[in-house]
Every structure is written in structure tokens, then in C-alpha cells.
Motif scaffolding. Structure first.
Motif, PDB file in Angstrom:
ATOM      1  N   HIS A  98      -7.905  18.222   0.415  1.00  0.00           N
ATOM      2  CA  HIS A  98      -6.976  18.809   1.381  1.00  0.00           C
ATOM      3  C   HIS A  98      -6.936  20.326   1.247  1.00  0.00           C
ATOM      4  CE1 HIS A  98      -5.764  14.631   1.600  1.00  0.00           C
ATOM      5  NE2 HIS A  98      -5.052  14.912   2.679  1.00  0.00           N
ATOM      6  N   PRO A 134      -5.046  16.691   8.393  1.00  0.00           N
ATOM      7  CA  PRO A 134      -4.712  15.470   7.660  1.00  0.00           C
ATOM      8  C   PRO A 134      -3.800  14.517   8.433  1.00  0.00           C
ATOM      9  CG  PRO A 134      -3.478  17.325   6.798  1.00  0.00           C
ATOM     10  CD  PRO A 134      -4.481  17.892   7.754  1.00  0.00           C
ATOM     11  N   SER A 135      -3.184  15.001   9.499  1.00  0.00           N
ATOM     12  CA  SER A 135      -2.303  14.129  10.274  1.00  0.00           C
ATOM     13  C   SER A 135      -3.076  13.272  11.272  1.00  0.00           C
ATOM     14  CB  SER A 135      -1.252  14.953  11.019  1.00  0.00           C
ATOM     15  OG  SER A 135      -1.852  15.747  12.034  1.00  0.00           O
ATOM     16  N   SER A 188       2.099   0.949   5.680  1.00  0.00           N
ATOM     17  CA  SER A 188       1.335   2.121   6.125  1.00  0.00           C
ATOM     18  C   SER A 188       0.158   1.697   6.994  1.00  0.00           C
ATOM     19  CB  SER A 188       0.855   2.935   4.921  1.00  0.00           C
ATOM     20  OG  SER A 188       0.047   2.148   4.062  1.00  0.00           O
ATOM     21  N   ILE A 197       0.031  10.546  13.475  1.00  0.00           N
ATOM     22  CA  ILE A 197       0.473   9.887  12.237  1.00  0.00           C
ATOM     23  C   ILE A 197      -0.643   9.045  11.616  1.00  0.00           C
ATOM     24  CG2 ILE A 197       2.834   9.797  13.105  1.00  0.00           C
ATOM     25  CD1 ILE A 197       2.464   6.726  13.288  1.00  0.00           C
ATOM     26  N   TRP A 210      -1.931  10.503   8.202  1.00  0.00           N
ATOM     27  CA  TRP A 210      -0.968  10.394   7.104  1.00  0.00           C
ATOM     28  C   TRP A 210      -0.811   8.950   6.638  1.00  0.00           C
ATOM     29  CZ3 TRP A 210      -0.713  14.509   4.675  1.00  0.00           C
ATOM     30  CH2 TRP A 210      -0.518  15.767   5.265  1.00  0.00           C
ATOM     31  N   THR A 211      -0.791   8.007   7.571  1.00  0.00           N
ATOM     32  CA  THR A 211      -0.658   6.599   7.174  1.00  0.00           C
ATOM     33  C   THR A 211      -1.892   6.132   6.409  1.00  0.00           C
ATOM     34  OG1 THR A 211      -1.423   5.939   9.393  1.00  0.00           O
ATOM     35  CG2 THR A 211       0.951   5.953   9.005  1.00  0.00           C
ATOM     36  N   ARG A 236      -3.705   8.032   4.467  1.00  0.00           N
ATOM     37  CA  ARG A 236      -3.559   8.613   3.128  1.00  0.00           C
ATOM     38  C   ARG A 236      -2.486   7.887   2.319  1.00  0.00           C
ATOM     39  NH1 ARG A 236      -5.834  11.767   6.474  1.00  0.00           N
ATOM     40  NH2 ARG A 236      -7.116  13.562   5.868  1.00  0.00           N
ATOM     41  N   LEU A 237      -1.403   7.498   2.981  1.00  0.00           N
ATOM     42  CA  LEU A 237      -0.340   6.766   2.293  1.00  0.00           C
ATOM     43  C   LEU A 237      -0.838   5.408   1.820  1.00  0.00           C
ATOM     44  CD1 LEU A 237       2.636   6.687   1.437  1.00  0.00           C
ATOM     45  CD2 LEU A 237       3.178   5.758   3.698  1.00  0.00           C
TER      46      LEU A 237
END
Length: 215
Positions: free
Chosen positions: A34, A42-43, A168, A190, A193-194, A196-197
Motif C-alpha cells: 500500500h 485500495p478502495s 467481508s 468498497i 477494502w472488503t 483486504r479485510l
């Protein structure tokens, strides 16, 4: 009913430590990307896209570390999971390791690539996703329920971390479906991010499961 504390062999102890180290390094590698690749959003962009272009080798290493963490946890748990549910969970943990290893071996194509223009590597990366993600989901579910009544793992947030991986992925799937159907709502911001989560939740789950056997 509470199952007695596991008797951890030297091999399980070493494998558990390997799982923790590999999962921790995978998270560090992903975090470093990142910083090294600020050109990727990243989003909106999946972590697989870090494998394209500069520092692509680091994303390959990251996937390989996730695979190593999964395989090491499989070895650590082999002698400490006696229930049918747990043994099935171990099979899916090995499936997850296989999918993640394939993700490392085969680089994805850019997201904008047309289906007919996809490379063999890109197609195989898609196959790795279809193998690894279900493997992670089922393994975390079955093993969390199999281990939660075991004295060795009582009190650890196995179910909470399992829920993070499931929720996620569900959020990511819904966002992709809504955006692709052009319902007038763009929730693609999103997706990244999901994604990555999902990976972070899985890495933490591996560390938490391995921790009691590594001490």
C-alpha cells in the motif's frame, strides 16, 4: 462439553510457529504494498492487482506466505483435531493452501482485460480464487466450531474472526453484483477494502488458532 487440553507435539509446535510467522509476514508484505504502490486505489482494486507491474514480486511472495501459513496450520492441527467436523475442516484448510499457492504461481490480468483476451495465467488466477476462497470460508467455519469447545482454544475469538471473513466476502460480492447490474448505485469503492479485510481476517484467524500450540 469441554474437550481436554491438546497435547502438542514438537512437530505441531514448530508448524504452529511457522504458521504465525508466515501469516504475520504476509500481512506486513500486504501493508508494504500500500505504501510502495500508491497508484493503486485500495478502495476499488483487488490485492491481486499488486502483482502487475512494479513490486509485483512482493504480491507473489505475499500469496505464497498466505499459502505457507495455511499449510503450516494444517500440519499443526493434524494431531489435535479428532472430530469429524474438524477433520473436514482440515481438508478445506489444505484446499485453501492450494488455492493461495496457485494465486502466487499465476499472476492476474488487469481488471479491464476482456474475457477473450485473458492470458492462461489470468485464467488460472481466477481458478485459484474459486478454489482458495471457498477453502478459506469452509475451513474457518468448521475448524472454529470444532475447536471452540477445546480447552486449548476456549476464550479465543475464533468465531468472531471467522465472521469477519464471511461478512467481508459477502459485502464484496454484494457490492460487485450491485455495481455490475447498473442499478444506479456505484458501490465499487468498497470492493477493495472488503477484499483486504477478508485476507486480514483470515491471517489473524490463522495466528489466533496457531498461538496456543506455538507457546
Amino acid at each position: 462439553m469441554t474437550i481436554p487440553t491438546a497435547s502438542v507435539s514438537d512437530a505441531s509446535h514448530i508448524a504452529a510457529r511457522g504458521a504465525i510467522v508466515a501469516a504475520g509476514l504476509a500481512l506486513l508484505a500486504l501493508g508494504a504494498l500500500h505504501i510502495l504502490r500508491p497508484d493503486l486505489d485500495p478502495s476499488r482494486q483487488m490485492i491481486s492487482e499488486y502483482a502487475i507491474g512494479r513490486f509485483g514480486w512482493l504480491m507473489t511472495v505475499c500469496f505464497a506466505l498466505f499459502a505457507a501459513a495455511s499449510a503450516s496450520l494444517f500440519l499443526a492441527l493434524m494431531g489435535n483435531t479428532s472430530t469429524l467436523v474438524g477433520r473436514i475442516g482440515l481438508i478445506f484448510l489444505l484446499v485453501a493452501a492450494t488455492g493461495l499457492a496457485m494465486g502466487a504461481a499465476f499472476r492476474t490480468d488487469p481488471l479491464s482485460t476482456a474475457p477473450e483476451a485473458m492470458t492462461f495465467s489470468g485464467r488460472m488466477h481466477g481458478v485459484s480464487f474459486m478454489i482458495g476462497v471457498p477453502g478459506v470460508l469452509v475451513a474457518t467455519l468448521l475448524l472454529s466450531f470444532a475447536l471452540r469447545t477445546h480447552e486449548t482454544w476456549i476464550g479465543l475469538p475464533l468465531l468472531s474472526l471467522m465472521a469477519i471473513t464471511w461478512l467481508s466476502l459477502a459485502a464484496m460480492a454484494i457490492a460487485i453484483a450491485v455495481t455490475m447490474k447498473h442499478l444506479g448505485v456505484d458501490v465499487s469503492s468498497i470492493v477493495g477494502w472488503t477484499n483486504r479485510l477478508f485476507m486480514a481476517g483470515y491471517a489473524l484467524w490463522v495466528i489466533v488458532v496457531a498461538w496456543p500450540m506455538a507457546r
